[in-house]
Design an enzyme around this catalytic site. Structure first.
Site, short mmCIF file in Angstrom:
data_model
loop_
_atom_site.label_atom_id
_atom_site.label_comp_id
_atom_site.label_asym_id
_atom_site.label_seq_id
_atom_site.Cartn_x
_atom_site.Cartn_y
_atom_site.Cartn_z
N GLU A 133 -0.64 13.69 -6.09
CA GLU A 133 -1.36 13.33 -4.86
C GLU A 133 -2.08 11.99 -5.05
O GLU A 133 -3.26 11.85 -4.73
CB GLU A 133 -2.36 14.43 -4.47
N LEU A 134 -1.37 11.00 -5.51
CA LEU A 134 -2.00 9.73 -5.87
C LEU A 134 -2.45 8.96 -4.63
O LEU A 134 -1.68 8.74 -3.69
CB LEU A 134 -1.01 8.88 -6.67
#
Length: 301
Positions: free
Chosen positions: A225-226
């Site tokens: 989930e960058l």
């Protein structure tokens, strides 16, 4: 984008990926990414807002659209053991009824998605929430979840997934200990999801130190989930470039997922990587060329 051997993907909005009014959103996604994850519509609270009334159509329509374009998909998430993120109707139930509803969830979602997903996040953010441990009285409920999913779909790869692992001081140690315990218990865990919501600048050397700690467990890591919050687009691009080079080059990291891209549908506009109207989405950060460069260098190793 040319397809690469190193998985690179992004969270998508299930409604937008099938809505003809958002063709620019769709084109940008398909031109840029090879993996997708439904940001919300596979979560139990979203799917079953009323007990027994389950929305399969929204996630399945998105999944089928993605698969038709050759996109591989992470499943997010079977359970989420933080009270604000469980189905609202589950909260007032007696404790002795909770695990029956968990079984119902498993018997619905796993057969429904069998063969459609590459990964499942099993009990999301378990380091930060123990709702199901408290409600069932079973301190090993997460182990049970892994095993029960594996029974129903032995081919899907199962993950822990949590935040703060590389950008908080203590969460990484707890995550390491949980992973070690699951491995020693023989739980069918494939790998570790490290979310990487980077709300503040972190030295890449610190990120690497904390990443190395999880890598010592000997299982694959996915950056799931960058994103990075910064109003200064130049600073945002430069830092994401540094972080992505670190992640792409790390031997334990198998893939990277961004958590949204378009300013029109993202948790905070400062995180956006692309702007413009729904029919003409354009990149605002030149990180995607850098991603291709990093991918090629990784493959050449």
């Amino acid at each position: 984008q040319d397809k690469s051997e190193f998985p690179f993907g992004c969270a998508i909005q299930s409604d937008l990926i099938v809505d003809p009014a958002y063709i620019g959103y769709q084109d940008f996604f398909y031109d840029t990414f090879e993996w997708g994850v439904l940001a919300n519509k596979l979560k139990w609270k979203q799917m079953e807002k009323t007990r027994g009334v389950i929305d399969h159509d929204t996630p399945l329509n998105a999944i089928n659209a993605l698969r038709a374009r050759g996109i591989k998909i992470r499943g997010h998430a079977v359970f989420w053991g933080i009270e604000k993120n469980v189905p609202v109707w589950q909260i007032p139930l007696p404790d002795n009824e909770i695990n029956g509803t968990n079984v119902d969830r498993l018997n619905d979602i796993i057969p429904t998605t069998k063969g459609l997903l590459e990964h499942w996040d099993v009990n999301n953010e378990n380091v930060h929430g123990n709702y199901y441990e408290e409600r069932t009285g079973d301190v090993n409920i997460t182990q049970w979840m892994f095993r029960e999913i594996h029974k129903r779909d032995p081919d899907v790869k199962l993950f822990l997934n949590d935040f703060g692992i590389v950008n908080e001081r203590y969460a990484g140690s707890s995550y390491y200990n949980q992973g070690k315990m699951l491995k020693e218990a023989g739980v069918p865990i494939y790998g570790f999801g490290i979310q990487s919501h980077l709300n503040n600048y972190m030295e890449p050397s610190v990120l690497k130190f904390r990443l190395d700690r999880i890598a010592r467990l000997g299982l694959p890591i996915w950056i799931t989930e960058l994103d990075f919050t910064n109003e200064n687009k130049t600073a945002q691009a430069e830092y994401l470039d540094d972080v992505m080079r670190l992640y792409f080059s790390h031997p334990a990291v198998e893939g990277i997922m961004l958590w949204g891209f378009w300013i029109g549908k993202i948790s905070a506009p400062e995180k956006a990587l692309a702007e413009g109207p729904a029919d003409n989405v354009q990149v605002t950060l030149n990180i995607f060329q850098k991603q291709n460069e990093c991918t090629r260098k990784q493959i050449e190793k």
